[in-house]
Write a protein that holds these residues in place. Structure first.
Motif, PDB file in Angstrom:
ATOM      1  N   MET A  22      -0.502  42.445  40.559  1.00  0.00           N
ATOM      2  CA  MET A  22      -0.876  41.907  39.250  1.00  0.00           C
ATOM      3  C   MET A  22       0.381  41.450  38.534  1.00  0.00           C
ATOM      4  O   MET A  22       1.242  42.256  38.170  1.00  0.00           O
ATOM      5  N   LEU A  23       0.507  40.158  38.340  1.00  0.00           N
ATOM      6  CA  LEU A  23       1.600  39.594  37.560  1.00  0.00           C
ATOM      7  C   LEU A  23       1.238  39.686  36.084  1.00  0.00           C
ATOM      8  O   LEU A  23       0.103  39.394  35.695  1.00  0.00           O
ATOM      9  N   VAL A  24       2.184  40.099  35.259  1.00  0.00           N
ATOM     10  CA  VAL A  24       1.939  40.253  33.827  1.00  0.00           C
ATOM     11  C   VAL A  24       2.879  39.316  33.073  1.00  0.00           C
ATOM     12  O   VAL A  24       4.098  39.356  33.265  1.00  0.00           O
ATOM     13  N   HIS A  25       2.277  38.476  32.231  1.00  0.00           N
ATOM     14  CA  HIS A  25       3.030  37.449  31.506  1.00  0.00           C
ATOM     15  C   HIS A  25       2.841  37.614  30.008  1.00  0.00           C
ATOM     16  O   HIS A  25       1.721  37.807  29.532  1.00  0.00           O
ATOM     17  N   ALA A  29      -5.634  52.462  39.461  1.00  0.00           N
ATOM     18  CA  ALA A  29      -6.506  53.517  39.988  1.00  0.00           C
ATOM     19  C   ALA A  29      -7.276  53.049  41.215  1.00  0.00           C
ATOM     20  O   ALA A  29      -7.505  53.824  42.151  1.00  0.00           O
ATOM     21  N   HIS A  30      -7.672  51.792  41.232  1.00  0.00           N
ATOM     22  CA  HIS A  30      -8.427  51.265  42.366  1.00  0.00           C
ATOM     23  C   HIS A  30      -7.657  51.411  43.666  1.00  0.00           C
ATOM     24  O   HIS A  30      -8.249  51.695  44.721  1.00  0.00           O
ATOM     25  N   TYR A  31      -6.346  51.239  43.602  1.00  0.00           N
ATOM     26  CA  TYR A  31      -5.545  51.240  44.822  1.00  0.00           C
ATOM     27  C   TYR A  31      -4.774  52.541  45.064  1.00  0.00           C
ATOM     28  O   TYR A  31      -4.357  52.800  46.193  1.00  0.00           O
ATOM     29  N   LEU A  32      -4.569  53.340  44.010  1.00  0.00           N
ATOM     30  CA  LEU A  32      -3.766  54.547  44.178  1.00  0.00           C
ATOM     31  C   LEU A  32      -4.595  55.827  44.176  1.00  0.00           C
ATOM     32  O   LEU A  32      -4.062  56.912  44.422  1.00  0.00           O
ATOM     33  N   LYS A  33      -5.882  55.708  43.889  1.00  0.00           N
ATOM     34  CA  LYS A  33      -6.768  56.873  43.912  1.00  0.00           C
ATOM     35  C   LYS A  33      -7.897  56.631  44.897  1.00  0.00           C
ATOM     36  O   LYS A  33      -8.095  55.511  45.387  1.00  0.00           O
ATOM     37  N   PRO A  52     -13.802  49.917  39.593  1.00  0.00           N
ATOM     38  CA  PRO A  52     -13.941  48.447  39.627  1.00  0.00           C
ATOM     39  C   PRO A  52     -12.643  47.753  39.217  1.00  0.00           C
ATOM     40  O   PRO A  52     -11.922  48.212  38.326  1.00  0.00           O
ATOM     41  N   LEU A  53     -12.364  46.639  39.849  1.00  0.00           N
ATOM     42  CA  LEU A  53     -11.164  45.866  39.547  1.00  0.00           C
ATOM     43  C   LEU A  53     -11.385  44.962  38.340  1.00  0.00           C
ATOM     44  O   LEU A  53     -12.513  44.526  38.080  1.00  0.00           O
TER      45      LEU A  53
END
Length: 640
Positions: A304-307, A377-381, A386-387
């Motif tokens: 996720m890029l944050v701008h 949380a979607h990827y680390l838990k 939901p994404l």
């Protein structure tokens, strides 16, 4: 023995004991410090480990590991930084993990509430880590012939963590702001299998095209103190100093960026020498631009890029990476973007104000709670969280969040509109008829246009306006004779722009070089009932600079032919903004933005970074009205 005698014996014994303890031992001094002090931290809700993790070349990197005491099968969030890992964890200041984390790159609501193991690491050559420091160390390849770079150091660190932190579930994420966003991107090159997610926030990506050091060839002179502080010593013990309270005066007296740097001994710093040696966008810059490199590498890790839409330091990188990756179908599956109404790093703090503009809600909290936390949380838990949407964007002006499948393409499409210059210094969505003439101003390098109202306080000093200069009221600039201000009529309906506007500016100059600054501005009504101080406010929603010598090629500069029309294409940064009814649209054009950017001498020299004082000359700039317009992605039909 009687009770009286027992008492007397006890008193004598105690007196003897105290006397004995008070007597110094001949020839020695007692030791104040124990050989091995053991902290009493049973009341702490976390444990802390300071370790030196070995890299593949034998160098060890200082790493702080904070583990919640309740952690079991927990995900890990890592940040790799040049900004002092020990300080970022506020060593020993509280027994509560949430209390030691506020500050740079740390978000207690994300980290502590998420139950994550927190890892902070000093990169090579900084603070507690061994090795040599290189500013934005290039990836292995033509500019780095060694066996190590930031990606290998990340790989080796993760490998150590998954084998030495038993509370971990073996899933690691990396995130960070600015330089730490840079390291979050470098982790994506040949990533470790345990790296499950990356969140680069406001990352440094391409230091020449539009991040910290240059913007389209114009050098960001206000960044010299950062380079000095960061590059002179391992622990930032050398501190920059000014010779004037007003940085405008200081840099004006210093003549060129090179001369100012050398007056501070910066020619001892390797990165400063590289800046002087590479003023153009040559292979040295191109071969380390992360958007170029990552588009070849591909994207194997969900990212996720944050701008930040008002990022005063790195408003180029996140969008450049997004544009580079979304062209590749295999990368799209792992690509997300979030952008909001923040300054540099504003998303990790309370963010209900945008400079002087009231947003009426904490946009930073919204992002962390509704976008960042579920993504991590979607990827680390192990839970099926939901994404968020592929693109989560804040639309300023209307102050609303919106979800998109993708940003509009940078290339123009059927939704594009154009704002044309008008002879009466107006703007309209129709091209002027016939010969509309020219608008003229004189650019004097001895009196450059300040980027914020003077005095300009250095970016790290008390009362500095640096953090919010992009949101500063532009009325002072409008009042100057060397700034062209063109204004539309009053809008009768909302008009939304999403994308990166492109300015087509046709102009002549009496000089042989010159800069062109273009600003897109939202002009508020003369009276604003809900916030009276905003009456007539001129809020810049996007702005950029182009050094004229690079109008045809960023790699090969060439002089501007005096008094000959030239086209200057100025790409403005990303915006997602609605101009509300009652507001007007303004464009400002000028030829200096000082001391944010170094002055252009306006006579052609080989290297502006070391231009002599004699080269700085006034020039008359004439903008051709009929052939100048701003191309924009208008999402709604304009009505003036």
């Amino acid at each position: 023995m009687t009770m009286k005698k027992l008492l007397m014996v006890s008193v004598c014994a105690l007196t003897f004991s105290q006397t004995a303890l008070a007597q110094p031992v001949t020839g020695s001094v007692y030791t104040d410090m124990p050989t091995d002090f053991h902290e009493i931290n049973s009341a702490f809700d976390y444990t802390r480990q300071d370790v030196m993790i070995p890299m593949r070349d034998g160098i060890k990197l200082h790493t702080v590991i904070l583990i919640p005491k309740a952690a079991k099968n927990a995900g890990t969030l890592m940040t790799r930084t040049p900004y002092n890992a020990a300080h970022m964890a506020s060593l020993g200041s509280s027994s509560h993990m949430a209390s030691i984390l506020p500050g740079y790159d740390n978000m207690p609501d994300v980290i502590v509430e998420g139950g994550y193991i927190r890892v902070l690491q000093d990169i090579r050559g900084k603070f507690g880590s061994e090795g040599e420091y290189v500013m934005n160390r290039p990836m292995r390849g033509p500019l780095n012939g060694t066996a190590v770079d930031e990606s290998t150091d990340t790989w080796d660190t993760i490998e150590w963590l998954v084998h030495n932190v038993p509370q971990s579930n073996g899933k690691v994420g990396i995130l960070g702001v600015s330089y730490d966003g840079y390291t979050a991107i470098t982790a994506l090159f040949h990533p470790h299998p345990a790296l499950k997610v990356s969140v680069p926030m406001n990352p440094m990506v391409d230091g020449w095209m539009g991040d910290d050091w240059f913007h389209n060839g114009a050098f960001r002179e206000e960044m010299l103190p950062y380079i000095y502080d960061q590059g002179a010593t391992r622990k930032n013990t050398a501190e920059w100093w000014n010779s004037a309270y007003d940085s405008y005066t200081f840099f004006l007296n210093g003549v060129s960026a090179g001369a100012v740097g050398k007056s501070r001994g910066m020619d001892q710093i390797g990165f400063f020498r590289q800046l002087l040696a590479h003023p153009a966008y040559d292979s040295w810059w191109q071969l380390q631009a992360l958007d170029r490199l990552l588009s070849k590498e591909g994207l194997k890790v969900p990212t996720m890029l944050v701008h930040s839409l008002w990022d005063q330091e790195d408003n180029y990188g996140a969008i450049a990476v997004y544009d580079a990756l979304r062209k590749h179908p295999e990368a799209q599956a792992n690509l997300w973007l979030a952008m909001g109404p923040w300054n540099h790093g504003g998303e990790i703090h309370a963010a209900s104000m945008l400079g002087s503009v009231d947003l009426h809600s904490d946009t930073g909290l919204y992002f962390r709670k509704h976008v960042l936390m579920p993504f991590l949380a979607h990827y680390l838990k192990d839970d099926a969280i939901p994404l968020p949407a592929r693109v989560t964007a804040y639309r300023s002006g209307e102050n609303e969040w919106e979800s998109m499948d993708a940003l509009p393409a940078p290339e123009c499409d059927s939704q594009c509109s154009s704002l044309y210059f008008q002879p009466d210094r107006g703007l309209a969505f129709t091209k002027p008829v016939g010969n509309a003439g020219q608008l003229t101003y004189v650019s004097d390098p001895d009196h450059p246009v300040p980027y914020i109202s003077r005095p300009v306080i250095s970016k790290d000093e008390t009362n500095s306006g640096w953090r919010w200069w992009l949101t500063a009221d532009q009325r002072n600039a409008e009042a100057r004779p060397d700034v062209l201000s063109l204004t539309s009529g009053v809008l009768t309906k909302p008009f939304t722009i999403t994308g990166e506007p492109l300015m087509h500016l046709t102009a002549t100059t009496t000089g042989t070089d010159g800069d062109f600054v273009v600003k897109l501005i939202d002009v508020y009504p003369d009276e604003v009932d809900s916030q009276p101080a905003m009456g007539g406010y001129q809020l810049m929603v996007s702005g950029n600079i182009l050094r004229g010598r690079y109008r045809k090629s960023f790699e090969k500069p060439e002089p501007i032919p005096a008094n000959v029309k030239q086209v200057y294409s100025v790409r403005l940064p990303m915006l997602n903004h609605t101009f509300m009814p009652g507001h007007r649209i303004m464009i400002q054009v000028q030829s200096s933005w000082f001391p944010l950017y170094d002055r252009n001498p306006q006579t052609y020299v080989d290297n502006i970074m070391v231009a002599p004082k004699s080269a700085y000359k006034s020039a008359e700039i004439s903008v051709d009205i009929a052939d100048s317009w701003l191309q924009i992605h208008g999402r709604t039909k304009p009505t003036l």
